[in-house]
Write a protein that holds these residues in place. Structure first.
Motif, PDB file in Angstrom:
ATOM      1  N   ASN A 152       4.447 -21.818  16.918  1.00  0.00           N
ATOM      2  CA  ASN A 152       3.522 -22.915  16.596  1.00  0.00           C
ATOM      3  C   ASN A 152       2.354 -22.433  15.740  1.00  0.00           C
ATOM      4  OD1 ASN A 152       2.381 -21.372  18.650  1.00  0.00           O
ATOM      5  ND2 ASN A 152       1.469 -23.124  19.711  1.00  0.00           N
ATOM      6  N   ASP A 153       2.517 -21.321  15.063  1.00  0.00           N
ATOM      7  CA  ASP A 153       1.447 -20.789  14.213  1.00  0.00           C
ATOM      8  C   ASP A 153       1.431 -21.517  12.870  1.00  0.00           C
ATOM      9  OD1 ASP A 153      -0.566 -19.235  13.098  1.00  0.00           O
ATOM     10  OD2 ASP A 153       0.286 -17.352  13.829  1.00  0.00           O
ATOM     11  N   GLU A 154       0.243 -21.840  12.412  1.00  0.00           N
ATOM     12  CA  GLU A 154       0.100 -22.576  11.157  1.00  0.00           C
ATOM     13  C   GLU A 154       0.304 -21.695   9.924  1.00  0.00           C
ATOM     14  OE1 GLU A 154      -3.005 -26.162  12.406  1.00  0.00           O
ATOM     15  OE2 GLU A 154      -3.750 -24.461  11.238  1.00  0.00           O
ATOM     16  N   ILE A 155       0.315 -20.377  10.099  1.00  0.00           N
ATOM     17  CA  ILE A 155       0.428 -19.517   8.919  1.00  0.00           C
ATOM     18  C   ILE A 155       1.717 -18.701   8.938  1.00  0.00           C
ATOM     19  CG2 ILE A 155      -2.101 -19.320   8.794  1.00  0.00           C
ATOM     20  CD1 ILE A 155      -1.732 -16.335   9.569  1.00  0.00           C
ATOM     21  N   LEU A 156       2.147 -18.343   7.744  1.00  0.00           N
ATOM     22  CA  LEU A 156       3.265 -17.432   7.550  1.00  0.00           C
ATOM     23  C   LEU A 156       2.810 -16.014   7.878  1.00  0.00           C
ATOM     24  CD1 LEU A 156       6.210 -17.486   6.301  1.00  0.00           C
ATOM     25  CD2 LEU A 156       5.121 -16.854   4.143  1.00  0.00           C
ATOM     26  N   HIS A 157       3.637 -15.260   8.591  1.00  0.00           N
ATOM     27  CA  HIS A 157       3.269 -13.886   8.937  1.00  0.00           C
ATOM     28  C   HIS A 157       3.871 -12.906   7.927  1.00  0.00           C
ATOM     29  CE1 HIS A 157       1.700 -14.184  13.275  1.00  0.00           C
ATOM     30  NE2 HIS A 157       1.688 -15.406  12.744  1.00  0.00           N
ATOM     31  N   HIS A 158       3.147 -11.820   7.702  1.00  0.00           N
ATOM     32  CA  HIS A 158       3.560 -10.779   6.760  1.00  0.00           C
ATOM     33  C   HIS A 158       3.834  -9.485   7.532  1.00  0.00           C
ATOM     34  CE1 HIS A 158       1.463 -13.751   4.331  1.00  0.00           C
ATOM     35  NE2 HIS A 158       2.158 -13.318   3.308  1.00  0.00           N
ATOM     36  N   TYR A 159       4.867  -8.771   7.092  1.00  0.00           N
ATOM     37  CA  TYR A 159       5.291  -7.552   7.792  1.00  0.00           C
ATOM     38  C   TYR A 159       5.317  -6.397   6.801  1.00  0.00           C
ATOM     39  CZ  TYR A 159       6.238 -10.794  11.470  1.00  0.00           C
ATOM     40  OH  TYR A 159       6.074 -11.763  12.434  1.00  0.00           O
ATOM     41  N   HIS A 160       4.416  -5.440   7.035  1.00  0.00           N
ATOM     42  CA  HIS A 160       4.270  -4.291   6.148  1.00  0.00           C
ATOM     43  C   HIS A 160       5.117  -3.131   6.672  1.00  0.00           C
ATOM     44  CE1 HIS A 160       1.112  -6.466   4.210  1.00  0.00           C
ATOM     45  NE2 HIS A 160       0.228  -6.297   5.173  1.00  0.00           N
ATOM     46  N   TYR A 161       6.139  -2.756   5.911  1.00  0.00           N
ATOM     47  CA  TYR A 161       6.957  -1.573   6.211  1.00  0.00           C
ATOM     48  C   TYR A 161       6.401  -0.423   5.382  1.00  0.00           C
ATOM     49  CZ  TYR A 161      10.389  -4.824   8.197  1.00  0.00           C
ATOM     50  OH  TYR A 161      11.021  -5.789   8.954  1.00  0.00           O
ATOM     51  N   GLU A 162       5.939   0.630   6.041  1.00  0.00           N
ATOM     52  CA  GLU A 162       5.244   1.714   5.345  1.00  0.00           C
ATOM     53  C   GLU A 162       5.830   3.077   5.690  1.00  0.00           C
ATOM     54  OE1 GLU A 162       0.756  -0.238   5.104  1.00  0.00           O
ATOM     55  OE2 GLU A 162       1.145   1.399   6.509  1.00  0.00           O
ATOM     56  N   VAL A 163       5.788   3.980   4.695  1.00  0.00           N
ATOM     57  CA  VAL A 163       6.064   5.396   4.908  1.00  0.00           C
ATOM     58  C   VAL A 163       4.885   6.174   4.359  1.00  0.00           C
ATOM     59  CG1 VAL A 163       7.540   7.359   4.342  1.00  0.00           C
ATOM     60  CG2 VAL A 163       8.565   5.142   4.816  1.00  0.00           C
ATOM     61  N   HIS A 164       4.395   7.118   5.140  1.00  0.00           N
ATOM     62  CA  HIS A 164       3.267   7.962   4.748  1.00  0.00           C
ATOM     63  C   HIS A 164       3.710   9.428   4.754  1.00  0.00           C
ATOM     64  CE1 HIS A 164       0.586   4.505   5.371  1.00  0.00           C
ATOM     65  NE2 HIS A 164       1.303   4.279   6.466  1.00  0.00           N
ATOM     66  N   ALA A 165       3.482  10.110   3.663  1.00  0.00           N
ATOM     67  CA  ALA A 165       3.761  11.541   3.570  1.00  0.00           C
ATOM     68  C   ALA A 165       2.524  12.314   4.004  1.00  0.00           C
ATOM     69  CB  ALA A 165       4.135  11.909   2.135  1.00  0.00           C
ATOM     70  N   LEU A 166       2.711  13.260   4.928  1.00  0.00           N
ATOM     71  CA  LEU A 166       1.575  13.991   5.505  1.00  0.00           C
ATOM     72  C   LEU A 166       1.662  15.476   5.175  1.00  0.00           C
ATOM     73  CD1 LEU A 166       1.405  12.442   9.100  1.00  0.00           C
ATOM     74  CD2 LEU A 166       0.530  11.509   6.957  1.00  0.00           C
ATOM     75  N   ASP A 167       0.495  16.119   5.233  1.00  0.00           N
ATOM     76  CA  ASP A 167       0.425  17.561   4.958  1.00  0.00           C
ATOM     77  C   ASP A 167       0.500  18.405   6.228  1.00  0.00           C
ATOM     78  OD1 ASP A 167      -2.043  17.166   6.132  1.00  0.00           O
ATOM     79  OD2 ASP A 167      -3.223  17.791   4.388  1.00  0.00           O
ATOM     80  N   VAL A 168       0.875  17.757   7.348  1.00  0.00           N
ATOM     81  CA  VAL A 168       1.042  18.483   8.614  1.00  0.00           C
ATOM     82  C   VAL A 168       2.440  18.208   9.169  1.00  0.00           C
ATOM     83  CG1 VAL A 168      -1.390  18.608   9.256  1.00  0.00           C
ATOM     84  CG2 VAL A 168      -0.050  16.573   9.876  1.00  0.00           C
TER      85      VAL A 168
END
Length: 209
Positions: A152-168
């Motif tokens: 029943n939400d009035e807004i469209l939801h967004h889904y961020h798929y992310e990959v982060h490269a780390l130095d550890v």
């Protein structure tokens, strides 16, 4: 760095096979296939020692009083917060692909175990809090659990798929760590990031059938 999420184009709807909840004309929502999509990434910078994979929805209402309540709607004016759906840390630097269904294939009542998974170490997603009051579903949810926004939400939801490269090689996280802990631990260690954003809704007035 570049990322591809197989089956999800930038700004386009997330297919139902990747969703925790799918539209049901009778009951508003029923459980979906809940498969993690295939992720493929490339061009990680020199010096990458591990990856973090995360997926989150920044459009979750901060006040849940009207969520999924008959005769009510979740106002578009309610402030929104991040809801983490997928957290993997300490993904080896030699990894550049997560196969579809590798981290999740179906809804598992009471959740998947945190800790070492098929790839990397699973963090705890926010279904842990969202389902805490449901005796049939309450538990610790780790790894991937897909979209299931309020019907029943009035807004469209967004889904961020992310990959982060780390130095550890490791973030040193264990136990039931959450998205905030991941963000704090990787601060200052990110060499590069890549993102694909899909959309999803269970509101029949917003669906594009």
């Amino acid at each position: 760095m570049k990322i591809k999420v197989r089956g999800i184009e930038e700004g386009q709807p997330v297919p139902e096979k990747f969703a925790f909840g799918v539209y049901s004309e009778q009951d508003h929502m029923s459980f979906g296939p809940n498969r993690n999509p295939e992720l493929v990434w490339e061009d990680a910078p020199e010096g990458t020692r591990s990856f973090v994979v995360m997926m989150f929805d920044p459009d979750v209402p901060s006040v849940a009083d009207d969520v999924n309540q008959e005769g009510k709607t979740v106002s578009k004016d309610i402030p929104r917060v991040d809801f983490f759906h997928w957290l993997l840390v300490d993904v080896p630097a030699t990894t550049s692909r997560i196969p579809e269904g590798e981290d999740s294939d179906g809804v598992i009542p009471k959740g998947k175990e945190p800790g070492p998974g098929p790839i990397g170490i699973r963090g705890v997603n926010n279904y842990t809090q969202f389902l805490a009051g449901n005796p049939d579903m309450a538990g610790t949810y780790a790894g991937y659990d897909g979209p299931c926004p309020p019907w029943n939400d009035e807004i469209l939801h967004h889904y961020h798929y992310e990959v982060h490269a780390l130095d550890v090689e490791t973030l040193g996280l264990d136990g039931e760590f959450d998205g905030a802990a991941v963000r704090e631990a990787m601060a200052g260690h990110v060499l590069a990031s890549a993102r694909v954003t899909g959309t999803y809704t269970l509101n029949p007035d917003l669906r594009k059938d």
